[in-house]
Write a protein that holds these residues in place. Structure first.
Motif, short mmCIF file in Angstrom:
data_model
loop_
_atom_site.label_atom_id
_atom_site.label_comp_id
_atom_site.label_asym_id
_atom_site.label_seq_id
_atom_site.Cartn_x
_atom_site.Cartn_y
_atom_site.Cartn_z
N PHE A 112 37.01 -103.50 -32.24
CA PHE A 112 35.71 -103.24 -32.89
C PHE A 112 34.63 -104.12 -32.25
O PHE A 112 33.55 -103.62 -31.88
N LEU A 113 34.91 -105.42 -32.11
CA LEU A 113 33.87 -106.34 -31.61
C LEU A 113 33.44 -106.00 -30.18
O LEU A 113 32.27 -106.12 -29.84
N GLN A 114 34.39 -105.55 -29.36
CA GLN A 114 34.05 -105.19 -27.98
C GLN A 114 33.06 -104.02 -27.93
O GLN A 114 32.29 -103.88 -27.00
N ASP A 115 33.13 -103.19 -28.95
CA ASP A 115 32.31 -101.96 -28.98
C ASP A 115 31.04 -102.13 -29.81
O ASP A 115 30.13 -101.30 -29.73
N TYR A 116 30.98 -103.19 -30.61
CA TYR A 116 30.00 -103.27 -31.72
C TYR A 116 28.55 -103.21 -31.24
O TYR A 116 27.77 -102.40 -31.71
N GLN A 117 28.18 -104.05 -30.26
CA GLN A 117 26.77 -104.11 -29.85
C GLN A 117 26.34 -102.78 -29.21
O GLN A 117 25.30 -102.22 -29.55
N LEU A 118 27.20 -102.28 -28.35
CA LEU A 118 26.91 -100.99 -27.67
C LEU A 118 26.78 -99.87 -28.71
O LEU A 118 25.87 -99.05 -28.67
N GLY A 119 27.72 -99.88 -29.66
CA GLY A 119 27.73 -98.85 -30.70
C GLY A 119 26.54 -98.94 -31.63
O GLY A 119 26.01 -97.93 -32.09
N LYS A 120 26.10 -100.17 -31.87
CA LYS A 120 24.90 -100.36 -32.71
C LYS A 120 23.69 -99.76 -32.00
O LYS A 120 22.90 -99.04 -32.62
N GLU A 121 23.57 -100.06 -30.71
CA GLU A 121 22.42 -99.55 -29.94
C GLU A 121 22.45 -98.02 -29.88
O GLU A 121 21.41 -97.38 -29.87
N ALA A 122 23.64 -97.45 -29.88
CA ALA A 122 23.78 -95.98 -29.82
C ALA A 122 23.65 -95.34 -31.20
O ALA A 122 23.72 -94.12 -31.33
N GLY A 123 23.51 -96.17 -32.23
CA GLY A 123 23.38 -95.63 -33.60
C GLY A 123 24.72 -95.24 -34.21
O GLY A 123 24.77 -94.60 -35.26
N ARG A 124 25.84 -95.67 -33.59
CA ARG A 124 27.17 -95.36 -34.14
C ARG A 124 27.56 -96.31 -35.28
O ARG A 124 28.45 -95.99 -36.06
N TYR A 125 26.96 -97.49 -35.32
CA TYR A 125 27.18 -98.42 -36.44
C TYR A 125 25.83 -98.65 -37.12
O TYR A 125 24.92 -99.21 -36.49
N GLN A 126 25.71 -98.21 -38.34
CA GLN A 126 24.43 -98.32 -39.04
C GLN A 126 24.59 -99.11 -40.33
O GLN A 126 25.51 -98.85 -41.11
N ALA A 127 23.69 -100.07 -40.54
CA ALA A 127 23.72 -100.89 -41.76
C ALA A 127 23.13 -100.07 -42.90
O ALA A 127 21.92 -100.11 -43.14
N GLN A 128 23.98 -99.32 -43.55
CA GLN A 128 23.58 -98.54 -44.73
C GLN A 128 24.65 -98.75 -45.78
O GLN A 128 25.77 -99.18 -45.47
N GLU A 129 24.30 -98.42 -47.02
CA GLU A 129 25.33 -98.60 -48.07
C GLU A 129 25.23 -97.51 -49.12
O GLU A 129 24.14 -97.04 -49.45
#
Ligand SMILES: C[S@@+](CC[C@H](N)C(=O)[O-])C[C@H]1O[C@@H](n2cnc3c(N)ncnc32)[C@H](O)[C@@H]1O
Length: 227
Positions: A112-129
Motif C-alpha cells: 500500500f505505502l509504495q503505491d500511496y502517493q502515486l495513487g493519491k495523485e491519480a485520485g485512487r485514494y481519496q480522503a472521504q468518509e
C-alpha cells in the motif's frame, strides 16, 4: 473531517483476501469498483497493477504514509499478542498462524505505502468518509466495504449503517459488505433491520457464503443491488 489516527487500527488486507471475502469473479474485477474504508489494504495497489479500475475512500487518507506506518508499527505487536491470547477466536485456514498473519499485514502495508502517493495523485485514494460521498449518482458498478460496517456496530449506530448503505447505493449499482459479525464475534444487531429496510425499498438483498473465514462464523457477505 476530524479523525484521530490513534483511534484507528490500520490493518489492511490483500487483493487475494478481497477476492475471497467478496467472492469476486473475473467479470466483477472488470467493473468500476469503489472500496469503502480501504485503509492500508493493498487491494487498490495490487488491482491497479493488474489493470483494474479501483477507487478507495477512507478518512485515514488525510494522513501521509509515514504517519500511517507509525500508527501501524505502534499497534501491530499488541494486536498480534491479543490474537495469540485468544486462540479460539480465530480460524487458521487462510492465514496459518498469528506470525504468518502479522507477516501478511506487514507485506500488505508495504505494498500500500509504495503505491500511496502515486495513487493519491491519480485520485485512487481519496480522503472521504461515509455516510456522505463526493461522487455522482451511479458512478461505480460495485462498492465493497470490508471490515468497517457491521464489524464496528458498537461505534457506528443503526442510522449510520442505513445512511451509509443508502449512500453507497446512490453512487454504485451494487454493494457488498463483509463480514456480518461485530468485533465481539456476534451477528451485527443491525443486520436484520438493514435486510428488511433495503428489501422494502425494492432492492435485491442476499446473504452469500464466501471462501474466507478468519473470525469463526464470519464467512458471509451481504449483497445489495438494484433489481
Ligand atoms: C479495520 S480497517 C479495514 C481496512 C480495509 N477495508 C481492509 O479490510 O483491509 C477499517 C477502516 O475503516 C475506516 N473508516 C473509519 N471511519 C470511516 C468512515 N466514516 N467512512 C469510511 N471509512 C471509515 C478506517 O479509517 C479504517 O481504515
Amino acid at each position: 473531517m476530524v479523525m484521530k489516527l490513534d483511534k484507528v487500527v490500520p490493518f489492511g488486507r490483500s487483493l487475494d483476501e478481497y477476492i475471497k471475502m467478496f467472492d469476486l469473479s473475473t467479470e466483477d474485477l472488470q467493473q468500476r469498483i469503489l472500496g469503502m474504508g480501504d485503509g492500508p489494504a493493498s487491494f487498490n495497489a495490487e488491482g491497479t497493477t493488474k489493470g483494474y479500475d479501483i477507487t478507495s475512500i477512507d478518512p485515514i487518507y488525510q494522513f501521509d504514509g509515514a504517519e500511517i506506518k507509525q500508527r501501524f508499527d505502534k499497534v501491530v505487536d499488541n494486536i498480534i499478542d491479543q490474537i495469540i491470547a485468544t486462540p479460539n477466536n480465530w480460524v487458521w485456514s487462510y492465514h496459518k498462524n498469528p506470525q504468518e498473519l502479522k507477516a501478511s499485514r506487514i507485506k500488505t502495508l508495504e505494498t500500500f505505502l509504495q503505491d500511496y502517493q502515486l495513487g493519491k495523485e491519480a485520485g485512487r485514494y481519496q480522503a472521504q468518509e461515509l455516510p456522505h460521498l463526493d461522487f455522482a449518482d451511479q458512478s461505480y458498478d460495485l462498492a465493497l466495504c470490508s471490515h468497517f460496517l457491521f464489524l464496528y456496530s458498537e461505534q457506528c449506530d443503526r442510522d449510520f449503517h442505513v445512511n451509509a448503505i443508502a449512500e453507497m447505493l446512490r453512487v454504485s449499482q451494487e454493494v457488498r459488505i463483509f463480514p456480518l459479525l461485530t468485533l465481539m464475534q456476534e451477528t451485527s444487531p443491525y443486520l436484520d433491520f438493514v435486510i428488511d429496510k433495503f428489501s422494502n425499498l425494492g432492492y435485491s438483498v442476499v446473504i452469500a457464503k464466501v471462501p474466507y473465514e478468519l473470525q469463526p462464523g464470519a464467512n458471509e457477505m451481504l449483497v445489495i443491488r438494484a433489481k
